[in-house]
Design a protein around this motif. Structure first.
Motif, PDB file in Angstrom:
ATOM      1  N   SER A 133      39.703  36.213  51.435  1.00 36.47           N
ATOM      2  CA  SER A 133      39.993  36.485  52.852  1.00 36.47           C
ATOM      3  C   SER A 133      39.099  35.666  53.771  1.00 36.47           C
ATOM      4  N   GLN A 134      39.200  35.974  55.070  1.00 37.29           N
ATOM      5  CA  GLN A 134      38.429  35.317  56.135  1.00 37.29           C
ATOM      6  C   GLN A 134      38.727  33.820  56.208  1.00 37.29           C
ATOM      7  N   GLY A 135      40.006  33.449  55.867  1.00 39.02           N
ATOM      8  CA  GLY A 135      40.418  32.065  56.046  1.00 39.02           C
ATOM      9  C   GLY A 135      40.095  31.138  54.902  1.00 39.02           C
ATOM     10  N   VAL A 136      39.494  31.643  53.818  1.00 34.75           N
ATOM     11  CA  VAL A 136      39.192  30.761  52.682  1.00 34.75           C
ATOM     12  C   VAL A 136      40.481  30.344  51.991  1.00 34.75           C
ATOM     13  N   GLY A 137      41.392  31.321  51.742  1.00 34.75           N
ATOM     14  CA  GLY A 137      42.697  31.002  51.197  1.00 34.75           C
ATOM     15  C   GLY A 137      42.750  31.008  49.689  1.00 34.75           C
ATOM     16  N   ALA A 138      43.805  30.349  49.123  1.00 38.26           N
ATOM     17  CA  ALA A 138      44.054  30.351  47.689  1.00 38.26           C
ATOM     18  C   ALA A 138      42.951  29.611  46.941  1.00 38.26           C
ATOM     19  N   VAL A 139      42.560  30.184  45.793  1.00 38.94           N
ATOM     20  CA  VAL A 139      41.499  29.587  44.984  1.00 38.94           C
ATOM     21  C   VAL A 139      41.891  29.669  43.523  1.00 38.94           C
ATOM     22  N   SER A 140      41.197  28.885  42.690  1.00 40.65           N
ATOM     23  CA  SER A 140      41.382  28.934  41.245  1.00 40.65           C
ATOM     24  C   SER A 140      40.631  30.128  40.685  1.00 40.65           C
ATOM     25  N   SER A 141      40.670  30.303  39.362  1.00 40.52           N
ATOM     26  CA  SER A 141      40.039  31.482  38.754  1.00 40.52           C
ATOM     27  C   SER A 141      38.522  31.415  38.822  1.00 40.52           C
ATOM     28  N   VAL A 142      37.928  30.230  38.840  1.00 40.86           N
ATOM     29  CA  VAL A 142      36.468  30.071  38.890  1.00 40.86           C
ATOM     30  C   VAL A 142      36.155  28.982  39.898  1.00 40.86           C
ATOM     31  N   GLY A 143      35.120  29.220  40.723  1.00 41.51           N
ATOM     32  CA  GLY A 143      34.745  28.180  41.665  1.00 41.51           C
ATOM     33  C   GLY A 143      33.719  28.640  42.678  1.00 41.51           C
ATOM     34  N   SER A 144      33.448  27.799  43.664  1.00 36.19           N
ATOM     35  CA  SER A 144      32.507  28.107  44.743  1.00 36.19           C
ATOM     36  C   SER A 144      32.910  27.317  45.968  1.00 36.19           C
ATOM     37  N   ILE A 145      32.485  27.804  47.146  1.00 34.29           N
ATOM     38  CA  ILE A 145      32.836  27.137  48.400  1.00 34.29           C
ATOM     39  C   ILE A 145      31.829  27.536  49.461  1.00 34.29           C
ATOM     40  N   PRO A 146      31.384  26.604  50.336  1.00 31.18           N
ATOM     41  CA  PRO A 146      30.444  26.966  51.411  1.00 31.18           C
ATOM     42  C   PRO A 146      31.184  27.645  52.560  1.00 31.18           C
ATOM     43  N   VAL A 147      30.531  28.626  53.186  1.00 34.45           N
ATOM     44  CA  VAL A 147      31.077  29.314  54.357  1.00 34.45           C
ATOM     45  C   VAL A 147      29.976  29.439  55.405  1.00 34.45           C
ATOM     46  N   THR A 148      30.370  29.448  56.657  1.00 36.80           N
ATOM     47  CA  THR A 148      29.410  29.582  57.775  1.00 36.80           C
ATOM     48  C   THR A 148      29.924  30.650  58.725  1.00 36.80           C
ATOM     49  N   PRO A 149      29.749  31.929  58.383  1.00 35.36           N
ATOM     50  CA  PRO A 149      30.233  32.997  59.276  1.00 35.36           C
ATOM     51  C   PRO A 149      29.359  33.117  60.522  1.00 35.36           C
TER      52      PRO A 149
ATOM     53  N   VAL B 297      36.799  39.236  50.660  1.00 33.64           N
ATOM     54  CA  VAL B 297      37.504  39.977  49.609  1.00 33.64           C
ATOM     55  C   VAL B 297      38.324  38.995  48.776  1.00 33.64           C
ATOM     56  N   TYR B 298      38.099  39.027  47.443  1.00 35.24           N
ATOM     57  CA  TYR B 298      38.808  38.163  46.495  1.00 35.24           C
ATOM     58  C   TYR B 298      39.865  39.018  45.785  1.00 35.24           C
ATOM     59  N   THR B 299      41.154  38.718  45.969  1.00 36.06           N
ATOM     60  CA  THR B 299      42.243  39.446  45.322  1.00 36.06           C
ATOM     61  C   THR B 299      43.122  38.461  44.563  1.00 36.06           C
ATOM     62  N   GLY B 300      43.744  38.965  43.482  1.00 33.14           N
ATOM     63  CA  GLY B 300      44.616  38.086  42.698  1.00 33.14           C
ATOM     64  C   GLY B 300      45.357  38.849  41.623  1.00 33.14           C
ATOM     65  N   THR B 301      46.073  38.101  40.774  1.00 31.74           N
ATOM     66  CA  THR B 301      46.854  38.687  39.681  1.00 31.74           C
ATOM     67  C   THR B 301      46.635  37.876  38.417  1.00 31.74           C
ATOM     68  N   ARG B 302      46.838  38.560  37.262  1.00 35.92           N
ATOM     69  CA  ARG B 302      46.784  37.902  35.965  1.00 35.92           C
ATOM     70  C   ARG B 302      47.638  38.706  34.971  1.00 35.92           C
ATOM     71  N   GLN B 303      47.823  38.150  33.780  1.00 34.51           N
ATOM     72  CA  GLN B 303      48.714  38.771  32.795  1.00 34.51           C
ATOM     73  C   GLN B 303      48.142  38.552  31.402  1.00 34.51           C
ATOM     74  N   HIS B 304      48.227  39.606  30.572  1.00 36.84           N
ATOM     75  CA  HIS B 304      47.756  39.468  29.196  1.00 36.84           C
ATOM     76  C   HIS B 304      48.679  38.501  28.459  1.00 36.84           C
ATOM     77  N   TYR B 305      48.079  37.610  27.680  1.00 35.75           N
ATOM     78  CA  TYR B 305      48.887  36.523  27.107  1.00 35.75           C
ATOM     79  C   TYR B 305      49.843  37.031  26.030  1.00 35.75           C
ATOM     80  N   GLN B 306      49.618  38.260  25.487  1.00 39.39           N
ATOM     81  CA  GLN B 306      50.517  38.804  24.474  1.00 39.39           C
ATOM     82  C   GLN B 306      51.425  39.906  25.041  1.00 39.39           C
TER      83      GLN B 306
END
Length: 677
Positions: A110-126, A133-142
């Protein structure tokens, strides 16, 4: 072996295997021991890790279910650096939503960061304290059903930012738009004046009125004058009055008062008489000297009494008064029954003065105030008249003698005394009073200061302090061409070479540069110096007197003098005496204790990256303002810990301090859960 025998043998083996399995299960129930190739480690005991049977079928199996690893819907999101960042600086968000056996589908912050990969980092200046808040979805491979699982995690970047000033054009910090103002182009401007029509059809100021012009857009119509009765029973104009006629419908009984009463003549001698006349609309009641009687509406009567008369109309209540003046001879006054003469009395100086309560009727007080003559011994030991003398007899009680000695009296003055030990009228300058001519001085050779005692004797009372008692003067040594000034301790201090000044200027010693300077004024330069824990400032009046003036102010943290420079000590640096977060390794959903103590601080903030201490959860706000003691301490319990949490304390220095804020941080981690596949 026959086929029948083989079948029986196989059946026996199966039965034997079943028996062994039953025995094994009985052993498990009796002593709790279990041996299996499929076990998992779980955090299910008070001691930490324990081994429990993998009661679920081995993979693959359908997910999610109670057989999945704990936290299949969790993720990791944190920020660095830990603690609180300054306004305008940058923090870095770190996230990780990858989990074994799961396929990452999508995620965003949230807060304008937007879509991201499963692992990473990004600078922010609030710009202010902000929760990401980091939200997402995933699925068990079996997964056989294709069920999509959601996850969510958050972190808060704490920003130490000053309050927003909503009105930069108004003095002081306005944390909100003040009442009566609104914003235009980033500035606070007064709300437009509003107007409305009152009950008298007048356009008046009204904050909730519908009109912005002082004429109410001519909507009020014609004004109906209103009147009311004032405190004097007169009918006067009053916008809120209840009458529309200028006579108030004759309800006041005041403004058009028809009651009138007077004496003719208005002033008479004590034995004279005067006639009282009155007129009213109706018969009334006359009041005089506590008596009352009824009178007609118009009448008159004879009187010689000073007391006043009052008439009250019995119908409309109007009233009027009249008073007769009695003329007494000069110097006499009327006491209510007769003229009496002036009274006199003797004052403390035996003078006859006017006194209304005095016992005498003559201005001489009947000779009773004759002054008492006072006498004293003059410088020739003669008894002489003296209004301030101590004796009332003309021989001074034989104290003066005819040529005896002199002595010092209680006021340190030399006076004639028959038993005095001095033969001169100045008592040999021994009294220390008006006749003593000695003055305090400073001995330049010994730097000792001498004052004058009450008996006109020199008494050493310490060293010269460089103030008014130091007699040393700056000078130039012609032999060495070197100039010397005088320090605050009355010591000579060598400076540069001698200088010559124009005729309209004087050489002034500068105690800071240790040099003579040419200045129009002849007075020393102002100087600061320490006196105990006080910083003092010495200035000088105009030339040529150069009267020194000293003023001192207390230094809260002491005063330091270094050479010719003096100043108050700055406040000490802020210090975090105690900072303790425990334990730092906890089970999920456990709490920790946060303890702190700081001194020499103005305020402290204590916060966790899980919003503890910020006021955004049940823990409230931690820290606060230290107050006049400049000390601050506290102990708080955290909210349940569900992820790695960093606790930080930041303390601000006291006002006027040159020190920077101080901070400490501690990280709390979750005890991991291990599982064998």
């Amino acid at each position: 072996m026959s086929m029948k025998t083989a079948r029986l043998s196989a059946r026996g083996n199966i039965l034997f295997g079943i028996a062994v399995l039953v025995l094994l299960l009985g052993t498990i129930q009796s002593d709790g021991a279990f041996v299996s190739s499929e076990v998992r480690f779980a955090d299910d005991s008070a001691q930490g890790l324990s081994i429990v049977p993998a009661s679920c079928p081995s993979s693959p199996h359908e997910t999610p279910s109670e057989c999945d690893e704990p936290g299949f819907n969790e993720c990791f999101l944190s920020d660095t650096p830990p603690g609180i960042i300054a306004e305008g600086t940058t923090a870095t968000l770190h996230w990780d939503a990858g989990k074994t056996d799961f396929t990452y589908l999508s995620g965003s912050i949230s807060q304008g960061v937007g879509a991201v990969s499963s692992v990473g980092s990004i600078p922010v200046t609030p710009a202010q304290t902000t929760q990401y808040v980091y939200t997402g979805t995933r699925q068990h491979y079996q997964s056989r059903t294709g069920q999509v699982l959601s996850f969510s995690c958050s972190t808060t970047v704490a920003v130490d930012s000053p309050p927003i000033d909503y009105c930069p054009n108004i003095a002081g910090t306005q944390t909100s738009v003040p009442s009566g103002y609104h914003t235009e182009d980033g500035q606070c401007v007064p709300d437009p004046q509003k107007y409305s029509c009152n009950t008298n059809n007048q356009c008046i100021a009204d904050s909730s009125g519908p009109y912005t012009s002082s004429s109410c857009d001519n909507a009020c119509g014609s004004v109906v004058p209103k009147y009311s009765c004032n405190a004097s029973n007169q009918c006067v104009a009053d916008s809120s009055g209840s009458y529309t006629s200028s006579s108030c419908d004759n309800a006041c009984g005041g403004g058009s008062n028809s009651c009138e009463m007077y004496f003719e003549p208005a002033s008479i001698p004590p034995d004279g008489s005067s006639t009282l006349y009155w007129t009213a609309d109706h018969p009334g009641t006359m009041y005089h000297s506590g008596a009352t009687w009824q009178v007609p509406a118009v009448g008159s009567g004879i009187s010689g009494d000073l007391e006043s008369y009052q008439l009250v109309d019995n119908v409309n209540g109007e009233s009027c008064t009249a008073e007769l003046t009695i003329q007494c001879p000069a110097g006499q006054t009327w006491d209510g029954t007769q003229c009496v003469g002036q009274k006199y009395s003797c004052n403390t100086n035996n003078q006859c003065i006017a006194d209304p309560s005095g016992p005498y009727t003559t201005s001489s007080c009947g000779g009773a105030c004759a002054p008492v003559q006072k006498y004293s011994c003059n410088t020739n030991n003669q008894c002489a008249l003296d209004s301030n003398g101590p004796y009332t007899s003309s021989n001074c009680n034989n104290i003066c003698g005819s040529g005896g000695g002199f002595s010092c009296n209680a006021g340190n003055q030399c006076v004639a005394s028959p038993s005095g030990s001095y033969a001169t009228s100045n008592c040999n300058n021994a009294c220390g009073g008006g006749s003593c001519s000695k003055s305090p001085y400073c001995d330049d050779d010994t730097n000792a200061h001498y004052s004058v005692s009450a008996s006109c004797q020199y008494v050493s009372d310490g060293d010269c302090d460089g103030g008014g008692s130091c007699t040393k003067k700056p000078y130039c040594d012609a032999g060495t061409n070197k100039q010397y000034g005088v320090s605050a301790s009355c010591q000579y201090v060598a400076g540069g070479s001698c200088i010559e000044c124009p005729g309209n200027q004087s050489k002034i010693w500068n105690p800071t540069t240790h040099q003579f300077e040419c200045r129009v004024t002849g007075c020393p330069l102002p100087v600061y110096y320490c006196q105990a824990d006080n910083l003092c400032h010495r200035t000088y009046g105009s030339s040529p007197e150069c009267q020194p003036n000293n003023s001192c102010s207390a230094c809260a943290y002491g005063c330091t003098q270094s050479g010719s420079s003096s100043s108050c000590n700055p406040p000490p640096a802020p210090e975090i005496v105690t900072w303790n977060v425990h334990p730092t390794l906890v089970h999920r959903e456990s709490t920790v204790q946060v303890e702190w103590e700081a001194k020499n601080v103005r305020s402290c903030t204590v916060r966790g990256t899980n919003s503890d201490g910020t006021g955004n959860n049940a823990t409230g706000v931690w820290g606060g303002t230290a107050g006049s003691t400049h000390n601050l301490s506290g102990t708080k319990t955290s909210s349940p810990i569900t992820a790695q949490t960093i606790y930080t304390i930041v303390c601000q220095p006291v006002p006027e301090s040159v020190s920077s804020p101080v901070s400490r941080s501690t990280t709390v981690n979750i005890i991991p859960i291990f599982q064998e596949q």
